[in-house]
Design a protein around this motif. Structure first.
Motif, PDB file in Angstrom:
ATOM      1  N   GLU A 163       0.860  -1.199   0.000  1.00  0.00           N
ATOM      2  CA  GLU A 163       0.000   0.000   0.000  1.00  0.00           C
ATOM      3  C   GLU A 163       0.890   1.241   0.000  1.00  0.00           C
ATOM      4  O   GLU A 163       1.920   1.286   0.674  1.00  0.00           O
ATOM      5  CB  GLU A 163      -0.910  -0.011   1.231  1.00  0.00           C
ATOM      6  CG  GLU A 163      -1.839   1.177   1.316  1.00  0.00           C
ATOM      7  CD  GLU A 163      -2.698   1.135   2.566  1.00  0.00           C
ATOM      8  OE1 GLU A 163      -3.328   2.153   2.891  1.00  0.00           O
ATOM      9  OE2 GLU A 163      -2.728   0.068   3.217  1.00  0.00           O
ATOM     10  N   LEU A 164       0.457   2.247  -0.745  1.00  0.00           N
ATOM     11  CA  LEU A 164       1.191   3.510  -0.768  1.00  0.00           C
ATOM     12  C   LEU A 164       0.703   4.411   0.359  1.00  0.00           C
ATOM     13  O   LEU A 164      -0.504   4.599   0.556  1.00  0.00           O
ATOM     14  CB  LEU A 164       1.001   4.225  -2.118  1.00  0.00           C
ATOM     15  CG  LEU A 164       1.709   3.622  -3.328  1.00  0.00           C
ATOM     16  CD1 LEU A 164       1.471   4.486  -4.554  1.00  0.00           C
ATOM     17  CD2 LEU A 164       3.203   3.473  -3.080  1.00  0.00           C
ATOM     18  N   TYR A 165       1.664   4.942   1.105  1.00  0.00           N
ATOM     19  CA  TYR A 165       1.397   6.020   2.053  1.00  0.00           C
ATOM     20  C   TYR A 165       2.001   7.287   1.456  1.00  0.00           C
ATOM     21  O   TYR A 165       2.954   7.219   0.690  1.00  0.00           O
ATOM     22  CB  TYR A 165       2.016   5.711   3.415  1.00  0.00           C
ATOM     23  CG  TYR A 165       1.091   4.934   4.341  1.00  0.00           C
ATOM     24  CD1 TYR A 165       0.749   5.434   5.591  1.00  0.00           C
ATOM     25  CD2 TYR A 165       0.563   3.715   3.946  1.00  0.00           C
ATOM     26  CE1 TYR A 165      -0.105   4.725   6.445  1.00  0.00           C
ATOM     27  CE2 TYR A 165      -0.280   3.003   4.767  1.00  0.00           C
ATOM     28  CZ  TYR A 165      -0.614   3.513   6.018  1.00  0.00           C
ATOM     29  OH  TYR A 165      -1.457   2.832   6.837  1.00  0.00           O
ATOM     30  N   PHE A 166       1.422   8.429   1.830  1.00  0.00           N
ATOM     31  CA  PHE A 166       1.829   9.683   1.189  1.00  0.00           C
ATOM     32  C   PHE A 166       2.191  10.715   2.248  1.00  0.00           C
ATOM     33  O   PHE A 166       1.431  10.955   3.184  1.00  0.00           O
ATOM     34  CB  PHE A 166       0.694  10.220   0.305  1.00  0.00           C
ATOM     35  CG  PHE A 166       0.238   9.239  -0.742  1.00  0.00           C
ATOM     36  CD1 PHE A 166       0.885   9.166  -1.963  1.00  0.00           C
ATOM     37  CD2 PHE A 166      -0.812   8.368  -0.486  1.00  0.00           C
ATOM     38  CE1 PHE A 166       0.478   8.248  -2.917  1.00  0.00           C
ATOM     39  CE2 PHE A 166      -1.228   7.453  -1.425  1.00  0.00           C
ATOM     40  CZ  PHE A 166      -0.586   7.394  -2.653  1.00  0.00           C
ATOM     41  N   GLN A 167       3.377  11.315   2.100  1.00  0.00           N
ATOM     42  CA  GLN A 167       3.794  12.374   3.011  1.00  0.00           C
ATOM     43  C   GLN A 167       3.665  13.721   2.295  1.00  0.00           C
ATOM     44  O   GLN A 167       4.343  13.968   1.291  1.00  0.00           O
ATOM     45  CB  GLN A 167       5.231  12.176   3.488  1.00  0.00           C
ATOM     46  CG  GLN A 167       5.632  13.193   4.549  1.00  0.00           C
ATOM     47  CD  GLN A 167       6.894  12.792   5.297  1.00  0.00           C
ATOM     48  OE1 GLN A 167       7.759  12.155   4.731  1.00  0.00           O
ATOM     49  NE2 GLN A 167       6.985  13.168   6.582  1.00  0.00           N
ATOM     50  N   ILE A 219       6.126   3.286   0.567  1.00  0.00           N
ATOM     51  CA  ILE A 219       5.486   1.975   0.481  1.00  0.00           C
ATOM     52  C   ILE A 219       5.380   1.311   1.850  1.00  0.00           C
ATOM     53  O   ILE A 219       6.277   1.445   2.698  1.00  0.00           O
ATOM     54  CB  ILE A 219       6.255   1.061  -0.501  1.00  0.00           C
ATOM     55  CG1 ILE A 219       5.409  -0.147  -0.928  1.00  0.00           C
ATOM     56  CG2 ILE A 219       7.586   0.654   0.081  1.00  0.00           C
ATOM     57  CD1 ILE A 219       4.289   0.217  -1.854  1.00  0.00           C
ATOM     58  N   ARG A 220       4.271   0.619   2.078  1.00  0.00           N
ATOM     59  CA  ARG A 220       4.057  -0.190   3.283  1.00  0.00           C
ATOM     60  C   ARG A 220       3.519  -1.553   2.841  1.00  0.00           C
ATOM     61  O   ARG A 220       2.937  -1.697   1.778  1.00  0.00           O
ATOM     62  CB  ARG A 220       3.054   0.476   4.229  1.00  0.00           C
ATOM     63  CG  ARG A 220       3.439   1.881   4.691  1.00  0.00           C
ATOM     64  CD  ARG A 220       4.602   1.862   5.650  1.00  0.00           C
ATOM     65  NE  ARG A 220       4.871   3.179   6.217  1.00  0.00           N
ATOM     66  CZ  ARG A 220       5.707   4.060   5.707  1.00  0.00           C
ATOM     67  NH1 ARG A 220       6.370   3.776   4.587  1.00  0.00           N
ATOM     68  NH2 ARG A 220       5.901   5.219   6.288  1.00  0.00           N
ATOM     69  N   LEU A 276       3.814  -3.476   7.755  1.00  0.00           N
ATOM     70  CA  LEU A 276       5.274  -3.495   7.859  1.00  0.00           C
ATOM     71  C   LEU A 276       5.872  -2.240   7.232  1.00  0.00           C
ATOM     72  O   LEU A 276       5.477  -1.830   6.130  1.00  0.00           O
ATOM     73  CB  LEU A 276       5.845  -4.736   7.167  1.00  0.00           C
ATOM     74  CG  LEU A 276       5.361  -6.098   7.658  1.00  0.00           C
ATOM     75  CD1 LEU A 276       6.052  -7.211   6.888  1.00  0.00           C
ATOM     76  CD2 LEU A 276       5.611  -6.241   9.157  1.00  0.00           C
ATOM     77  N   SER A 277       6.818  -1.624   7.939  1.00  0.00           N
ATOM     78  CA  SER A 277       7.519  -0.459   7.404  1.00  0.00           C
ATOM     79  C   SER A 277       8.562  -0.902   6.377  1.00  0.00           C
ATOM     80  O   SER A 277       8.942  -2.082   6.336  1.00  0.00           O
ATOM     81  CB  SER A 277       8.195   0.307   8.546  1.00  0.00           C
ATOM     82  OG  SER A 277       9.110  -0.551   9.217  1.00  0.00           O
ATOM     83  N   PRO A 278       9.053   0.017   5.555  1.00  0.00           N
ATOM     84  CA  PRO A 278       9.985  -0.361   4.474  1.00  0.00           C
ATOM     85  C   PRO A 278      11.248  -1.060   4.946  1.00  0.00           C
ATOM     86  O   PRO A 278      11.781  -1.916   4.228  1.00  0.00           O
ATOM     87  CB  PRO A 278      10.309   0.976   3.810  1.00  0.00           C
ATOM     88  CG  PRO A 278       9.162   1.854   4.126  1.00  0.00           C
ATOM     89  CD  PRO A 278       8.690   1.436   5.482  1.00  0.00           C
ATOM     90  N   ASP A 279      11.743  -0.713   6.146  1.00  0.00           N
ATOM     91  CA  ASP A 279      12.978  -1.330   6.603  1.00  0.00           C
ATOM     92  C   ASP A 279      12.817  -2.819   6.889  1.00  0.00           C
ATOM     93  O   ASP A 279      13.807  -3.544   7.019  1.00  0.00           O
ATOM     94  CB  ASP A 279      13.489  -0.622   7.875  1.00  0.00           C
ATOM     95  CG  ASP A 279      12.483  -0.699   9.016  1.00  0.00           C
ATOM     96  OD1 ASP A 279      11.369  -0.173   8.846  1.00  0.00           O
ATOM     97  OD2 ASP A 279      12.802  -1.299  10.050  1.00  0.00           O
ATOM     98  N   LYS A 301       2.866  13.418   9.111  1.00  0.00           N
ATOM     99  CA  LYS A 301       3.516  12.122   8.961  1.00  0.00           C
ATOM    100  C   LYS A 301       2.959  11.452   7.704  1.00  0.00           C
ATOM    101  O   LYS A 301       1.935  11.882   7.163  1.00  0.00           O
ATOM    102  CB  LYS A 301       3.272  11.254  10.193  1.00  0.00           C
ATOM    103  CG  LYS A 301       1.818  10.871  10.374  1.00  0.00           C
ATOM    104  CD  LYS A 301       1.637   9.983  11.588  1.00  0.00           C
ATOM    105  CE  LYS A 301       0.169   9.567  11.737  1.00  0.00           C
ATOM    106  NZ  LYS A 301      -0.026   8.660  12.887  1.00  0.00           N
ATOM    107  N   PRO A 302       3.620  10.402   7.203  1.00  0.00           N
ATOM    108  CA  PRO A 302       3.059   9.676   6.048  1.00  0.00           C
ATOM    109  C   PRO A 302       1.674   9.130   6.394  1.00  0.00           C
ATOM    110  O   PRO A 302       1.475   8.523   7.453  1.00  0.00           O
ATOM    111  CB  PRO A 302       4.057   8.540   5.815  1.00  0.00           C
ATOM    112  CG  PRO A 302       5.345   9.050   6.385  1.00  0.00           C
ATOM    113  CD  PRO A 302       4.939   9.875   7.580  1.00  0.00           C
TER     114      PRO A 302
END
Length: 665
Positions: free
Chosen positions: A430-434, A451-452, A461-464, A652-653
């Motif tokens: 899913e796309l998050y947007f900042q 991206i998430r 889950l976060s990108p890392d 925040k995103p």
């Protein structure tokens, strides 16, 4: 006299039948072989058959006047057919021995000249009753002298050419005999033609010619059989060679490497030595194929194989496993030899490849394992070396030795590869947007897509948590295209629902940005979703640009020509060079959050940010500061005339559902 006439007629008729049969057999060979020289020999025997038929009729009508029209025509047919026979036979033999092809027009010209010359010598003194000796000289002495030169010359040529079959030696000896026979006859016919016994010489040579023609015909058949055996043997040898070697580079293929390794391992063990199994993978080889062409790529692969075979460490095995992957195995006694070998291999691959006036530079990644330290089976050693190579490439290291902890990481990556590909199929990402705030208008300037992963069991889950695995699995290009498609789809969806165009910035990795087809992929997405190009912004890092500056500049220019914005992300954290900005055609510079975080407390960071803003504006480029988290940081950036900001202080995103609330307001 009548008995002699009948005997001569029957003899020539028999020869015509024999040579006709031989011609038919050669035609059958030609249908199987398709060789040009076989076709020429077939035509030559057909011409010889025609000449024998003419002699058959001529012998039957020998009592007719030699100056009659019928006798002149028969003589012309005989002479022209025999000249064509000799001409085509010798041309075919030249092609058969040299494996060189003559153009069809050249063969036609040579044959045509010999045909016309035969008719010329036939017609001179043809109807002059008082020129018996002159007519004999033109029709017998001159042609026989020319045939003698031709056969002796061909014998000399055949002697200098390596024999293809036993029939080639038979022909060499025969040509010498034929050449001497024609020279002897031409000399005797010049000085002894008035002697009574000369008629017996003529009869002897007639019988000799019949036998010699039979030898020539059967030598052709022997040649054909030898050629067939040689072709079969060559095909067998080639099949055996290809079964053991890579057809492009001449190196061992995977099967032969696996077959040779156990014996090599056994020998090394008996001699108290060890084996090092290096796997080499050529970096960016696909880029070479796409940019310079497959022919250039094939040349480079062959050159790499040659360099490896000729290397100083005298490898026991050099093989091409697949694509641009090579295996290199050598014996060693001391571990100190390994670093030198690695350095040597990297130097071999890095040496410029010169092709079609261009110097092409390449590098390689190497993974390696040792026998017997790491394993005692060839297949296992290759697997371990391949695992080490994978770790070298995923960590952007030049070389990597296998270690036991790689097995755990390898199993993890295999599981992640399957999970990530399945997640893309199910659209779990899913796309998050900042949001990005324009400091001049205090309005939304655009958003950065982040991206998430909505994992079915582990939650959001976060990108890392997954981007390092995507990088390690070399899925960057596939994933970038996936994210770009989702971003473009979102832009089109917002415009349709809220009648607003929103600029979306998407991060692009080095692998995708350096793809020669990258620009065309962007064009395809814009056309698919009917998007104005100025609402898509691509973010790349300094390292991406500096890896191949000229190529990056060319790509950026193409994108800007289309109307797409390009910005430098995390500026100052890479090569920390401001000089290259002068020529780099980018639209925006994003100052990394590491400089913004302590800008209020650290004068050095403040000076750096101030310099970045001033230099960028001086070069006509906009500036966006990342990581703005306090009012103080925002006020300082306003004072420094920064163009835009993003960070937790602004927002925040957020997911798409929260973002569209801005549009509704």
């Amino acid at each position: 006299m009548n008995e002699q006439l009948v005997a001569n007629t029957f003899l020539y008729l028999t020869n015509a039948i024999v040579f006709g049969v031989l011609s038919f057999l050669l035609w059958q060979f030609y249908r199987g072989f398709g060789s040009k020289h076989v076709r020429l020999w077939q035509f030559s025997l057909q011409a010889l058959t025609t000449s024998q038929l003419a002699m058959c009729v001529k012998a039957y009508t020998v009592l007719s006047s030699p100056t009659s029209l019928s006798q002149v025509l028969l003589e012309g047919i005989y002479q022209s057919s025999y000249f064509v026979f000799v001409c085509l036979f010798l041309i075919g033999l030249y092609i058969a021995q040299t494996q060189k092809s003559l153009a069809r027009k050249h063969i036609v010209v040579i044959t045509g000249v010999s045909f016309l010359f035969a008719w010329l010598i036939t017609l001179i003194y043809a109807f002059a009753d008082g020129h018996v000796y002159d007519r004999f000289f033109m029709r017998e002495t001159v042609p026989q002298f020319l045939f003698g030169i031709a056969y002796i010359g061909m014998a000399f040529f055949s002697y200098r050419t390596p024999p293809a079959h036993v029939s080639s030696r038979i022909m060499q000896i025969s040509f010498v005999i034929y050449g001497l026979r024609y020279f002897v006859f031409s000399m005797l016919s010049t000085v002894m033609i008035a002697e009574v016994w000369f008629s017996h010489v003529i009869r002897f040579f007639n019988f000799f010619d019949i036998g010699s023609h039979a030898v020539i015909g059967f030598s052709m058949l022997i040649w054909m059989q030898g050629a067939e055996r040689a072709t079969a043997k060559s095909a067998t040898n080639k099949a055996q060679y290809l079964g053991r070697h890579d057809s492009l580079t001449g190196s061992l293929n995977r099967e032969q490497v696996m077959e040779k390794m156990p014996e090599l391992m056994r020998t090394a063990g008996l001699n108290g030595k060890k084996l090092s199994i290096f796997l080499l993978d050529i970096k960016r080889f696909k880029f070479v194929n796409d940019t310079y062409g497959l022919k250039t790529g094939d040349f480079i692969l062959g050159e790499i194989a040659r360099r490896l075979r000729d290397s100083l460490f005298q490898p026991q095995i050099v093989g091409r496993l697949s694509g641009d992957s090579f295996v290199y195995v050598f014996e060693f006694e001391q571990r100190q030899q390994i670093p030198r070998a690695l350095s040597h291999l990297h130097e071999l691959i890095a040496r410029p490849y010169q092709y079609d006036g261009q110097d092409i530079m390449l590098q390689c990644s190497i993974g390696y394992s040792f026998y017997p330290e790491h394993a005692e089976k060839a297949e296992t050693l290759l697997q371990l070396s391949n695992l080490a190579l994978f770790h070298a490439e995923s960590r952007n290291e030049a070389s990597k030795q296998y270690s036991d902890d790689m097995q755990v990481q390898g199993r993890h990556l295999l599981a992640m590869e399957k999970a990530i590909k399945l997640a893309m199929e199910r659209d779990e990402f899913e796309l998050y947007f900042q949001p990005q705030l324009n400091l001049l208008t205090n309005k939304l300037e655009g958003v950065e897509a982040l991206i998430r992963w909505n994992h079915p069991t582990d939650g959001l889950l976060s990108p890392d948590r997954f981007l390092p695995d995507i990088d390690a699995l070399a899925l960057n290009s596939v994933f970038d295209n996936y994210v770009l498609d989702k971003a473009c789809r979102a832009i089109a969806r917002w415009h349709q629902a809220y009648h607003r165009w929103i600029t979306v910035a998407v991060n692009i990795t080095a692998v995708e940005f350096q793809d020669p087809k990258f620009v065309s992929k962007i064009q395809t997405l814009l056309l698919r979703y009917d998007l104005p190009p100025n609402y898509l912004e691509l973010e790349i890092t300094e390292n991406v640009v500096m890896t191949d500056l000229q190529s990056a500049m060319d790509t950026i220019v193409e994108l800007q020509t289309m109307g797409i914005k390009v910005s430098i992300d995390d500026f100052g954290t890479g090569y920390s060079s401001l000089a290259y900005l002068r020529n780099l055609p980018i639209d925006k510079i994003k100052i990394d959050r590491s400089f913004v975080n302590e800008m209020a407390e650290n004068d050095s960071d403040l000076t750096i940010v101030k310099s970045m803003v001033r230099l960028s504006h001086g070069l006509g480029k906009r500036v966006l500061a990342e990581g703005v988290e306090t009012q103080t940081q925002l006020d300082i950036l306003r004072t420094l005339n920064c163009d835009a900001v993003q960070g937790y202080f602004i927002s925040k995103p957020i997911c798409e559902a929260d973002l569209v609330k801005y549009f509704k307001r």
